[in-house]
Design a protein around this motif. Structure first.
Motif, PDB file in Angstrom:
ATOM      1  N   ASN A 149       1.099  -1.481   0.322  1.00 14.65           N
ATOM      2  CA  ASN A 149       0.031   0.344   0.147  1.00 14.65           C
ATOM      3  C   ASN A 149       0.960   1.120   0.137  1.00 14.65           C
ATOM      4  O   ASN A 149       0.043   2.392  -0.403  1.00 14.65           O
ATOM      5  N   ASP A 150       1.634   1.437   0.697  1.00 10.87           N
ATOM      6  CA  ASP A 150       2.885   2.699   0.862  1.00 10.87           C
ATOM      7  C   ASP A 150       3.484   2.526  -0.583  1.00 10.87           C
ATOM      8  O   ASP A 150       3.793   4.096  -1.106  1.00 10.87           O
ATOM      9  N   LEU A 151       4.109   1.614  -1.630  1.00 16.76           N
ATOM     10  CA  LEU A 151       4.479   1.626  -2.893  1.00 16.76           C
ATOM     11  C   LEU A 151       3.643   2.174  -3.606  1.00 16.76           C
ATOM     12  O   LEU A 151       3.912   3.410  -3.934  1.00 16.76           O
ATOM     13  N   ILE A 152       2.635   1.632  -3.723  1.00 16.12           N
ATOM     14  CA  ILE A 152       1.051   2.320  -4.304  1.00 16.12           C
ATOM     15  C   ILE A 152       1.134   4.032  -4.139  1.00 16.12           C
ATOM     16  O   ILE A 152       1.042   4.873  -5.108  1.00 16.12           O
ATOM     17  N   ALA A 153       1.062   4.320  -2.532  1.00 11.66           N
ATOM     18  CA  ALA A 153       0.817   5.577  -2.353  1.00 11.66           C
ATOM     19  C   ALA A 153       1.339   6.389  -2.838  1.00 11.66           C
ATOM     20  O   ALA A 153       1.541   7.463  -3.958  1.00 11.66           O
ATOM     21  N   ASN A 154       2.609   6.174  -2.797  1.00 14.08           N
ATOM     22  CA  ASN A 154       3.770   6.320  -3.635  1.00 14.08           C
ATOM     23  C   ASN A 154       4.113   7.380  -5.122  1.00 14.08           C
ATOM     24  O   ASN A 154       3.920   7.694  -5.207  1.00 14.08           O
ATOM     25  N   LYS A 155       3.661   5.739  -6.320  1.00 13.21           N
ATOM     26  CA  LYS A 155       3.520   5.551  -7.281  1.00 13.21           C
ATOM     27  C   LYS A 155       2.105   6.937  -7.770  1.00 13.21           C
ATOM     28  O   LYS A 155       2.705   7.377  -8.608  1.00 13.21           O
ATOM     29  N   LEU A 156       1.174   7.304  -6.807  1.00 13.76           N
ATOM     30  CA  LEU A 156       0.151   7.366  -7.439  1.00 13.76           C
ATOM     31  C   LEU A 156      -0.072   8.307  -6.907  1.00 13.76           C
ATOM     32  O   LEU A 156      -1.126   9.310  -6.916  1.00 13.76           O
ATOM     33  N   ALA A 157       1.173   9.391  -6.204  1.00 13.36           N
ATOM     34  CA  ALA A 157       1.151  10.451  -5.203  1.00 13.36           C
ATOM     35  C   ALA A 157      -0.719  10.505  -4.556  1.00 13.36           C
ATOM     36  O   ALA A 157      -0.941  11.572  -4.050  1.00 13.36           O
ATOM     37  N   ALA A 158      -0.977   9.373  -4.168  1.00  6.00           N
ATOM     38  CA  ALA A 158      -2.277   9.483  -3.069  1.00  6.00           C
ATOM     39  C   ALA A 158      -1.619   9.176  -1.604  1.00  6.00           C
ATOM     40  O   ALA A 158      -0.907   8.984  -0.926  1.00  6.00           O
ATOM     41  N   SER A 159      -2.442   9.209  -0.539  1.00  5.97           N
ATOM     42  CA  SER A 159      -2.652   9.396   0.379  1.00  5.97           C
ATOM     43  C   SER A 159      -2.699   7.940   0.708  1.00  5.97           C
ATOM     44  O   SER A 159      -3.823   7.137   0.808  1.00  5.97           O
ATOM     45  N   VAL A 160      -1.669   6.936   1.967  1.00 10.33           N
ATOM     46  CA  VAL A 160      -1.843   5.702   2.500  1.00 10.33           C
ATOM     47  C   VAL A 160      -3.015   5.929   3.168  1.00 10.33           C
ATOM     48  O   VAL A 160      -3.188   4.377   2.787  1.00 10.33           O
ATOM     49  N   ALA A 161      -3.003   6.457   3.456  1.00 10.39           N
ATOM     50  CA  ALA A 161      -4.813   5.918   3.884  1.00 10.39           C
ATOM     51  C   ALA A 161      -5.714   5.973   2.850  1.00 10.39           C
ATOM     52  O   ALA A 161      -6.608   4.642   3.308  1.00 10.39           O
ATOM     53  N   THR A 162      -6.028   6.722   2.042  1.00 10.27           N
ATOM     54  CA  THR A 162      -7.307   6.429   0.995  1.00 10.27           C
ATOM     55  C   THR A 162      -6.762   5.375  -0.119  1.00 10.27           C
ATOM     56  O   THR A 162      -7.643   4.133   0.482  1.00 10.27           O
ATOM     57  N   ILE A 163      -5.292   4.778  -0.064  1.00  7.78           N
ATOM     58  CA  ILE A 163      -5.355   3.413  -0.801  1.00  7.78           C
ATOM     59  C   ILE A 163      -5.597   2.629   0.413  1.00  7.78           C
ATOM     60  O   ILE A 163      -5.890   1.218   0.013  1.00  7.78           O
ATOM     61  N   THR A 164      -5.293   2.387   1.835  1.00  2.00           N
ATOM     62  CA  THR A 164      -6.067   1.256   2.422  1.00  2.00           C
ATOM     63  C   THR A 164      -7.385   0.933   2.818  1.00  2.00           C
ATOM     64  O   THR A 164      -7.568   0.051   2.675  1.00  2.00           O
ATOM     65  N   ARG A 165      -7.687   2.422   2.795  1.00  2.00           N
ATOM     66  CA  ARG A 165      -9.106   2.207   2.462  1.00  2.00           C
ATOM     67  C   ARG A 165     -10.030   1.498   1.749  1.00  2.00           C
ATOM     68  O   ARG A 165     -10.607   0.210   2.013  1.00  2.00           O
ATOM     69  N   VAL A 166      -9.065   1.694   0.571  1.00  2.00           N
ATOM     70  CA  VAL A 166     -10.117   0.739  -0.969  1.00  2.00           C
ATOM     71  C   VAL A 166      -9.503  -0.409  -0.956  1.00  2.00           C
ATOM     72  O   VAL A 166     -10.409  -1.319  -1.032  1.00  2.00           O
ATOM     73  N   PHE A 167      -7.931  -0.644  -0.343  1.00  2.00           N
ATOM     74  CA  PHE A 167      -7.581  -2.468  -0.138  1.00  2.00           C
ATOM     75  C   PHE A 167      -8.931  -3.100   1.438  1.00  2.00           C
ATOM     76  O   PHE A 167      -9.477  -4.451   0.948  1.00  2.00           O
ATOM     77  N   GLN A 168      -9.381  -2.186   2.219  1.00  2.85           N
ATOM     78  CA  GLN A 168     -10.284  -2.837   3.082  1.00  2.85           C
ATOM     79  C   GLN A 168     -11.877  -2.795   2.434  1.00  2.85           C
ATOM     80  O   GLN A 168     -12.931  -3.864   3.144  1.00  2.85           O
ATOM     81  N   VAL A 169     -12.509  -2.067   1.967  1.00  3.93           N
ATOM     82  CA  VAL A 169     -13.383  -2.566   0.840  1.00  3.93           C
ATOM     83  C   VAL A 169     -13.054  -3.420  -0.142  1.00  3.93           C
ATOM     84  O   VAL A 169     -14.062  -5.064   0.112  1.00  3.93           O
ATOM     85  N   LEU A 170     -11.973  -3.153  -0.860  1.00  7.46           N
ATOM     86  CA  LEU A 170     -11.791  -4.742  -2.079  1.00  7.46           C
ATOM     87  C   LEU A 170     -11.995  -6.228  -1.031  1.00  7.46           C
ATOM     88  O   LEU A 170     -12.601  -6.757  -1.490  1.00  7.46           O
ATOM     89  N   ILE A 171     -11.592  -5.962  -0.129  1.00  4.32           N
ATOM     90  CA  ILE A 171     -11.290  -7.646   0.210  1.00  4.32           C
ATOM     91  C   ILE A 171     -12.499  -7.902   0.889  1.00  4.32           C
ATOM     92  O   ILE A 171     -13.031  -9.574   1.158  1.00  4.32           O
ATOM     93  N   ILE A 172     -13.758  -6.996   1.219  1.00  3.21           N
ATOM     94  CA  ILE A 172     -14.997  -8.115   1.124  1.00  3.21           C
ATOM     95  C   ILE A 172     -15.599  -7.484  -0.453  1.00  3.21           C
ATOM     96  O   ILE A 172     -16.235  -8.790  -0.069  1.00  3.21           O
ATOM     97  N   LEU A 173     -15.821  -7.089  -0.818  1.00  2.87           N
ATOM     98  CA  LEU A 173     -16.328  -6.888  -1.920  1.00  2.87           C
ATOM     99  C   LEU A 173     -15.946  -7.761  -3.087  1.00  2.87           C
ATOM    100  O   LEU A 173     -16.311  -8.967  -4.024  1.00  2.87           O
ATOM    101  N   LEU A 174     -14.191  -8.165  -3.470  1.00  2.92           N
ATOM    102  CA  LEU A 174     -14.061  -8.899  -4.960  1.00  2.92           C
ATOM    103  C   LEU A 174     -13.931 -10.579  -4.505  1.00  2.92           C
ATOM    104  O   LEU A 174     -14.636 -10.800  -5.258  1.00  2.92           O
ATOM    105  N   PRO A 175     -13.454 -10.929  -3.374  1.00  5.28           N
ATOM    106  CA  PRO A 175     -13.204 -12.660  -3.164  1.00  5.28           C
ATOM    107  C   PRO A 175     -14.865 -13.057  -3.922  1.00  5.28           C
ATOM    108  O   PRO A 175     -15.151 -13.670  -4.874  1.00  5.28           O
TER     109      PRO A 175
END
Lengths: 275, 290, 467
Positions: free
Chosen positions: C386-412
């Motif tokens: 998540n921190d590597l992604i945040a660095n590449k996208l210049a996004a907040s690490v918090a936002t990226i983490t929240r995205v994964f928290q949503v994905l882990i529930i919805l995507l599987p």
């Protein structure tokens, strides 16, 4: 519909690729409202180019008196001064495209003479307490001492391999649009001069490292080591980004396992085949 | 269904004959010779890897091409025998297993005692596991900080109060235990506009100290976001707000970083005013409550 | 000459009939059956390169000063473990190639193990009579997993030392026995000095010994039960169709061994991996970021990052946060893996022996459940960056983490559902590849079933009145 799902998959792939491309776009570089360009300023015989440039490009956010506005911070306090001004100008962090954004390294807008002029104007006019532009001499530093200083003070944010990192930022009441994260930069756009200035002034989110944290001699060693880090001895071959285990794992799968999958496809039979 | 009929007779070498195999082996030999030369001349990792890879790969290609072109293909059939054995076989196994089990005096008592003996030995054998380490005891609950101990940086030098600039962070240790890993502490000075957290007598002029060991999984909380005074742990991104007493504001950490009470001694050096009042670092089953 | 040799051996060992039986043994040739071999040969490369490394590595945390040829570390104090690793990399001829080949081999070993395990899972090869071999296989996977971790932790560098700290905290978090567990395994409070020598002996002797033993059992069982095969011309539950062990299968297999070694050695020289001299020696108060473990631990690391700050505190005791991602999740994962053949047998009420494999489409439920689970771990895996992604996208690490928290529930579950529909569509349309499955078959499988040819000729003439 006889072509099946292939077109749907292609569409999905295109959307994902476009999304990634969209997210990667860079902000437009800043251009002040009326931009004369270096030749104009130097050749136009302007009496005080530093003052001229400051009032033209910087005062909109930092105020005519340098005491700041709602768009930009006060330049007369804290670590502001010659070093910090020189740093933000030579690394292209200032002027900034949007006042809400975090400072990002980029192409410097001004040339050396203009930078010197603005720095000298800011120093003499605002009397900020921060350090002067440092004079760096890489000859006196020791590489191994620099490695230890870097590992102790810098590696946590900027990575042992110098690739930078990320932290989060909370939008506050004053600037609710500030949702972009803190991108901890790598050192591609930072020469020794810029690094020395950043260490002593702690620009943006960076902490300040005074002489108690990093002595002047240690700073010289640090600069020598960081120069080495720009082109380290990649004895092991292609450095594949020096990012660490994440990229190494991906390369292991794609290159290592990928090649071996091709080999076993070659050796073995495929579905429905009869040898 | 694709059919690839390769029911060749031995000796039927296919269109290109054995040439590709010989070429592959030739490359392999050349590469093997080359790598010994490289090695003798001092070695070079990229050349060593590439040439050895070529040497091994040449043999691989030779063998596989040889198998594909010159060896009989995969049309052989073998019958699977029924795996389970016959009832007779199973009966003879259990008969063989119970031979010698004709009436024995006090058989069940002997069996029970054997079982107990093995069990007791097994338990006894587990005890050397205890020698593997020290008992936890109090070590997780205390550090080496004591009242009056001067703080020192990694090189052993004590810190004067005025040396800590605004927005500066230093990692400090107790002077008498400068290598103590669980005593690692962050010393920093907040900007004047930010009120110092914690009890009044725990801070001096905005200089505060917190344990550096993350309360989540123990990594050193080494990143400091100076503008908003937040400490950030790189391992799992726990964020601690210094102004709120290093309370976690994001990430998986559930507890604040313990604060070290500090003061200044007569000579102007920063000293600890006592140990942390709660255990530092990650949680554990019997961690005393705050 | 071969006759003389075999007579000499047969005189002493009476091996002739066994040898004849063995040489004629038939093995099916499908390429996916060689994934296990790729893993096995990677393991052989690990053993060979590993033996070389043991001649140079010093598993001691005693402090020393580096005086070798890598200038930026000359004069720096470090442990003997780190020093010996840097010296091996710069001052021993072929040292770096061996070290890097060893690390690449570990990466490819576990990757091929995962692919092999997935192949066995999705084809139902774990069903009776192969449940024992599945259990042996899962155990091999767990052993490989931990040996990889212990291996890269040996050099005592800043990155792997951080991983050891996290492992210590996970041990600490185990209810009731946690602090004893951590103190006994590591030898005391972190960073205890015994851990590197203990990891060394586990890594070079205990676990490889167990792997060799279990691998032998694994192969012996395959030998005894004969390999499974896909459905195809001439293949029955009562036969095995393929190549004979000698000469074809053996030559191909030896060739594969050379290919695996070639790829791994070439990578060892050409692609840099784990440059510990850049990471520097471990200090318990220092860290680097971004910090991730090697790839096979990515799912636990991702879980540690995205699981919210839950802790359980009751009756004066607590279960701290790292327990859930670091102990509970792997426990459930490996537990479910072990139990799967028995769970499936119960769910399908199928206890018959099977020697013919399923294609993924033949068992839509199993395939869908497998894809759901795989997606779950894949999301966790990517979340570790998540921190590597945040660095590449210049996004907040918090936002990226929240995205994964949503994905882990919805995507599987989404992937599971889509997989199920696709498999059903493949079944009813009898298409060869899922990219050629008619959309109709996926959307309306019941209506599609049994009317495929008529529908095809209708569609080519006029627009379908599709619903």
């Amino acid at each position: 519909m006889r072509r099946g799902l292939a077109p749907l998959l292609l569409l999905l792939a295109t959307v994902v690729a476009a999304g990634c491309g969209f997210l990667q776009r860079e902000a437009e570089p800043y251009r002040p409202p009326v931009y004369y360009g270096p030749a104009e300023v130097a050749g136009a015989g302007v009496a005080n180019p530093g003052e001229h440039l400051y009032l033209r490009d910087c005062s909109y956010c930092h105020g005519n008196d340098g005491k700041g506005t709602t768009r930009g911070p006060d330049l007369t306090v804290e670590t502001n001064g010659g070093a910090l001004t020189d740093f933000v100008l030579r690394t292209g962090r200032m002027p900034i495209a949007d006042a809400v954004d975090q400072m990002e390294p980029g192409e410097p807008v001004y040339n050396e003479d203009e930078i010197d002029a603005i720095v000298s104007y800011v120093t003499t006019q605002f009397h900020a307490p921060g350090p002067e532009v440092p004079h760096v001499d890489l000859g006196k530093g020791k590489l191994a001492e620099g490695q230890q200083v870097y590992q102790e003070h810098c590696a946590a944010c900027h990575a042992t391999t110098g690739i930078g990192g990320a932290m989060l930022i909370h939008p506050d009441e004053d600037e609710p649009r500030k949702t972009r994260g803190i991108v901890i930069p790598n050192f591609e756009r930072s020469g020794a001069q810029a690094v020395a200035e950043a260490v002593r002034t702690g620009p943006g989110s960076m902490p300040v490292f005074g002489t108690r944290a990093i002595s002047d001699h240690e700073l010289e060693s640090l600069l020598r080591y960081m120069r080495y880090l720009k082109e380290p001895a990649d004895e092991g071959g292609l450095p594949i980004g020096r990012v660490g285990p994440v990229v190494e794992g991906a390369v292991g799968w794609l290159v290592g396992l990928g090649l071996l999958l091709l080999v076993i496809r070659w050796i073995g039979t495929k579905a429905g085949e009869v040898e | 269904m694709k059919t690839k009929s390769r029911m060749l007779r031995p000796g039927d070498a296919g269109p290109a004959g054995p040439t590709p195999i010989l070429v592959a082996l030739g490359i392999s030999i050349a590469a093997a010779v080359a790598v010994t030369v490289v090695y003798a001349l001092g070695g070079q990792p990229q050349l060593e890897g590439a040439l050895l890879g070529l040497a091994l790969g040449g043999v691989a290609v030779a063998l596989i091409v040889f198998a594909r072109r010159m060896l009989p293909g995969g049309h052989f059939v073998q019958v699977r025998e029924d795996l389970p054995g016959t009832a007779d076989e199973r009966a003879s196994v259990s008969a063989a297993f119970s031979t010698g089990a004709e009436p024995i005096e006090r058989r069940s008592l002997m069996v029970k005692m054997f079982g107990l003996a093995v069990g007791a030995l097994g338990l006894a054998a587990l005890f050397p596991v205890r020698s593997l380490g020290t008992r936890p005891g109090q070590s997780l609950r205390v550090t080496d900080w004591k009242r009056g101990t001067r703080v020192v940086t990694g090189n052993g030098e004590p810190v004067r109060l005025e040396e800590v600039d605004v927005n500066t962070i230093l990692t400090v240790f107790p002077e008498d235990h400068p290598d103590s890993p669980d005593s690692q502490t962050i010393l920093l000075r907040l900007p004047p506009s930010v009120p110092a957290p914690g009890p009044r007598d725990w801070t001096v002029e905005g200089v505060v100290a917190f344990s550096k060991i993350c309360t989540h999984a123990g990594c050193p909380v080494s990143l400091y976001q100076a503008q908003s005074q937040e400490l950030f742990c790189p391992c799992h991104q726990s964020t601690f707000s210094v102004a709120q007493g290093a309370k976690p504001t994001f990430g998986p950490a559930a507890r604040r970083l313990p604060q070290l009470p500090i003061g200044v001694n007569d000579q102007g050096f920063v000293v600890a005013m006592g140990d942390f009042t709660e255990p530092v670092g990650p949680g554990f089953w019997s961690r005393p409550r705050d | 000459m071969i006759n003389r040799a075999s007579r000499w051996i047969d005189d002493r060992l009476s091996a002739a009939s066994f040898t004849r039986h063995a040489l004629n043994k038939v093995f099916p040739d499908h390429w996916s059956f060689m994934l296990g071999e790729v893993a096995m040969y990677s393991f052989v490369v690990l053993l060979l390169t590993g033996i070389f490394l043991t001649f140079f590595f010093d598993p001691s945390v005693a402090e020393t000063t580096y005086e070798g040829s890598y200038a930026p570390l000359r004069g720096v104090k470090m442990s003997e473990a780190f020093r010996s690793t840097v010296e091996l990399s710069f001052d021993v001829r072929a040292g770096l190639v061996m070290r890097q080949a060893h690390h690449w081999a570990a990466i490819v070993f576990i990757a091929s193990l995962v692919l092999h395990m997935l192949r066995v899972f999705f084809t139902g090869a774990f069903r009776r009579p192969r449940e024992i071999n599945w259990i042996v296989g899962v155990t091999l996977f767990i052993l490989a997993f931990f040996n990889g971790f212990s291996g890269y932790s040996l050099p005592d560098d800043l990155l792997s030392g951080t991983g050891l700290r996290i492992a210590y905290s996970i041990a600490l978090s185990v209810p009731m026995i946690g602090s004893w567990l951590a103190f006994l395994v590591f030898g005391g409070e972190f960073p205890a000095h015994e851990i590197i020598p203990r990891l060394f002996i586990t890594h070079v002797m205990i676990v490889p010994g167990l792997i060799i033993g279990l691998l032998t059992v694994h192969l012996a069982i395959i030998w005894r039960q004969k390999h499974t095969d896909f459905p195809g011309p001439g293949r029955r539950e009562t036969n095995v169709v393929g190549s004979r062990l000698w000469p074809t299968y053996a030559i191909n297999s030896i060739g594969l061994f050379f290919a695996v070694s070639a790829v791994l050695i070439a990578m060892g020289g050409l692609l840099q991996v784990n440059p510990v001299w850049l990471y520097g020696p471990f200090h318990p108060d220092q860290v680097t970021s971004p910090a991730q473990p090697d790839w096979w631990l990515g799912w636990t690391e991702g879980a540690l990052r995205i699981i919210p700050s839950w802790e359980i505190r009751a009756f004066g005791f607590e279960i701290p946060n790292p327990f859930f991602a670091g102990a509970l999740l792997p426990g459930i994962t490996f537990g479910l893996l072990y139990l799967w053949p028995f769970i499936e047998a119960r769910m399908t009420r199928d206890r018959e022996p099977h020697h013919i494999l399923d294609r993924a489409r033949d068992r839509p439920v199993r395939t869908a459940l497998g894809m759901t689970t795989l997606t779950f771990y894949a999301v966790l895996q990517v979340a570790a960056s998540n921190d590597l992604i945040a660095n590449k996208l210049a996004a907040s690490v918090a936002t990226i983490t929240r995205v994964f928290q949503v994905l882990i529930i919805l995507l599987p579950p989404l992937v599971g559902y889509v997989t199920y529909r696709l498999m059903k569509g493949l079944q009813v349309s009898r298409a060869e590849r899922f990219s050629t499955v008619p959309l109709d078959a996926v959307l309306h499988p019941k209506r599609y079933n049994g009317a495929s040819e008529e529908r095809a000729s209708e569609e080519s003439e006029e627009p379908t009145t599709s619903s």
